[in-house]
Write a protein that holds these residues in place. Structure first.
Motif, mmCIF file in Angstrom:
data_model
loop_
_atom_site.group_PDB
_atom_site.id
_atom_site.type_symbol
_atom_site.label_atom_id
_atom_site.label_comp_id
_atom_site.label_asym_id
_atom_site.label_seq_id
_atom_site.Cartn_x
_atom_site.Cartn_y
_atom_site.Cartn_z
ATOM 1 N N MET A 139 0.859 -1.237 0.015
ATOM 2 C CA MET A 139 -0.025 0.112 0.033
ATOM 3 C C MET A 139 0.905 1.169 0.026
ATOM 4 N N ALA A 140 1.930 1.284 0.657
ATOM 5 C CA ALA A 140 2.931 2.318 0.928
ATOM 6 C C ALA A 140 3.580 2.544 -0.762
ATOM 7 N N GLY A 141 3.932 1.606 -1.448
ATOM 8 C CA GLY A 141 4.365 1.522 -2.678
ATOM 9 C C GLY A 141 3.245 2.185 -3.703
ATOM 10 N N PHE A 142 1.979 1.515 -3.442
ATOM 11 C CA PHE A 142 0.973 1.666 -4.350
ATOM 12 C C PHE A 142 0.530 3.323 -4.319
ATOM 13 N N PRO A 196 -6.562 6.978 -7.440
ATOM 14 C CA PRO A 196 -7.228 5.511 -7.950
ATOM 15 C C PRO A 196 -8.609 5.635 -7.363
ATOM 16 N N PRO A 197 -9.262 4.772 -7.883
ATOM 17 C CA PRO A 197 -10.778 4.346 -7.472
ATOM 18 C C PRO A 197 -10.788 3.797 -6.166
ATOM 19 N N GLU A 198 -11.551 3.900 -5.299
ATOM 20 C CA GLU A 198 -11.948 3.540 -4.075
ATOM 21 C C GLU A 198 -11.862 1.878 -4.026
ATOM 22 N N GLY A 199 -10.766 1.416 -3.307
ATOM 23 C CA GLY A 199 -10.718 -0.214 -3.380
ATOM 24 C C GLY A 199 -9.592 -0.660 -4.340
ATOM 25 N N MET A 200 -8.832 0.227 -5.112
ATOM 26 C CA MET A 200 -8.207 -0.296 -5.899
ATOM 27 C C MET A 200 -6.847 -0.823 -5.315
ATOM 28 N N ASP A 205 -6.546 -1.707 -2.020
ATOM 29 C CA ASP A 205 -6.598 -2.907 -1.311
ATOM 30 C C ASP A 205 -6.845 -3.902 -2.432
ATOM 31 N N PHE A 206 -7.535 -3.983 -3.350
ATOM 32 C CA PHE A 206 -7.546 -5.091 -4.261
ATOM 33 C C PHE A 206 -6.013 -5.482 -4.755
ATOM 34 N N THR A 207 -5.250 -4.391 -5.188
ATOM 35 C CA THR A 207 -3.989 -4.733 -5.911
ATOM 36 C C THR A 207 -3.208 -5.328 -4.883
ATOM 37 N N CYS A 208 -3.143 -4.770 -3.332
ATOM 38 C CA CYS A 208 -2.101 -5.367 -2.567
ATOM 39 C C CYS A 208 -2.640 -6.583 -1.837
ATOM 40 N N SER A 209 -3.843 -6.898 -2.012
ATOM 41 C CA SER A 209 -4.339 -8.199 -1.658
ATOM 42 C C SER A 209 -4.057 -9.320 -2.486
ATOM 43 N N CYS A 210 -4.151 -8.847 -3.827
ATOM 44 C CA CYS A 210 -3.732 -9.807 -4.755
ATOM 45 C C CYS A 210 -2.203 -10.029 -4.726
ATOM 46 N N PHE A 211 -1.361 -8.968 -4.741
ATOM 47 C CA PHE A 211 0.076 -9.251 -4.527
ATOM 48 C C PHE A 211 0.397 -10.121 -3.348
ATOM 49 N N ALA A 212 0.030 -9.868 -2.162
ATOM 50 C CA ALA A 212 0.257 -10.681 -0.962
ATOM 51 C C ALA A 212 -0.343 -12.440 -1.239
ATOM 52 N N ARG A 213 -1.460 -12.465 -1.981
ATOM 53 C CA ARG A 213 -1.902 -13.811 -2.387
ATOM 54 C C ARG A 213 -0.887 -14.286 -3.498
ATOM 55 N N GLU A 229 -1.899 -6.182 -13.975
ATOM 56 C CA GLU A 229 -2.864 -6.289 -14.978
ATOM 57 C C GLU A 229 -4.358 -6.524 -14.425
ATOM 58 N N LEU A 230 -4.362 -7.151 -13.403
ATOM 59 C CA LEU A 230 -5.638 -7.711 -12.715
ATOM 60 C C LEU A 230 -6.431 -6.127 -12.450
ATOM 61 N N ALA A 231 -5.823 -5.354 -11.801
ATOM 62 C CA ALA A 231 -6.290 -4.018 -11.186
ATOM 63 C C ALA A 231 -6.517 -3.401 -12.540
ATOM 64 N N ALA A 232 -5.629 -3.069 -13.470
ATOM 65 C CA ALA A 232 -6.095 -2.146 -14.612
ATOM 66 C C ALA A 232 -7.112 -2.792 -15.539
ATOM 67 N N GLU A 233 -7.464 -4.055 -15.408
ATOM 68 C CA GLU A 233 -8.697 -4.635 -16.056
ATOM 69 C C GLU A 233 -9.767 -4.167 -15.236
ATOM 70 N N LYS A 234 -9.652 -4.244 -13.961
ATOM 71 C CA LYS A 234 -10.866 -3.997 -12.986
ATOM 72 C C LYS A 234 -11.029 -2.468 -12.764
ATOM 73 N N TYR A 235 -9.981 -1.718 -12.711
ATOM 74 C CA TYR A 235 -10.193 -0.253 -12.178
ATOM 75 C C TYR A 235 -9.850 0.837 -13.232
ATOM 76 N N GLY A 236 -9.105 0.360 -14.334
ATOM 77 C CA GLY A 236 -8.680 1.185 -15.440
ATOM 78 C C GLY A 236 -9.416 2.374 -15.803
ATOM 79 N N PRO A 237 -10.846 2.137 -16.173
ATOM 80 C CA PRO A 237 -11.644 3.096 -16.731
ATOM 81 C C PRO A 237 -11.997 4.118 -15.671
ATOM 82 N N LEU A 238 -11.812 3.715 -14.369
ATOM 83 C CA LEU A 238 -12.105 4.674 -13.196
ATOM 84 C C LEU A 238 -11.142 5.604 -12.975
ATOM 85 N N MET A 239 -10.007 5.427 -13.320
ATOM 86 C CA MET A 239 -8.542 6.232 -12.955
ATOM 87 C C MET A 239 -8.850 7.533 -13.488
#
Length: 82
Positions: free
Chosen positions: A24-27, A38-42, A44-52, A69-79
């Motif tokens: 999250m600090a890096g994000f 970033p859109p709300e939740g992006m 957390d989504f990205t960093c949860s994915c990274f940890a997983r 890539e997953l975050a860009a697909e999900k949140y890209g249009p909302l940036m």
């Protein structure tokens, strides 16, 4: 044996939380540097994915690529650009 297993599970959860905090600090720094909001939740989504992904493959660069890539697909249009 159960105590060891429980301890290992607890340690893994602690490690995952530390990974998410560092991520999250890096994000947040990357978004700020890019002048993006970033859109709300992006984050957390990205960093949860990274940890997983770190648990599954243990390669930082692969985990970053997959999760970006997953975050860009999900949140890209909302940036939004600041």
């Amino acid at each position: 044996m159960l105590i060891t297993t429980t301890g290992s599970i607890a340690q893994a959860a602690d490690d995952s939380e530390e990974i998410k905090k560092l991520c999250m600090a890096g994000f947040n720094a990357a978004m700020s540097q890019a002048g993006q909001t970033p859109p709300e939740g992006m984050g957390d989504f990205t960093c949860s994915c990274f940890a997983r992904e770190m648990k599954g493959i243990a390669f930082i660069m692969q985990a970053q690529t997959i999760c970006k890539e997953l975050a860009a697909e999900k949140y890209g249009p909302l940036m939004k650009t600041q």
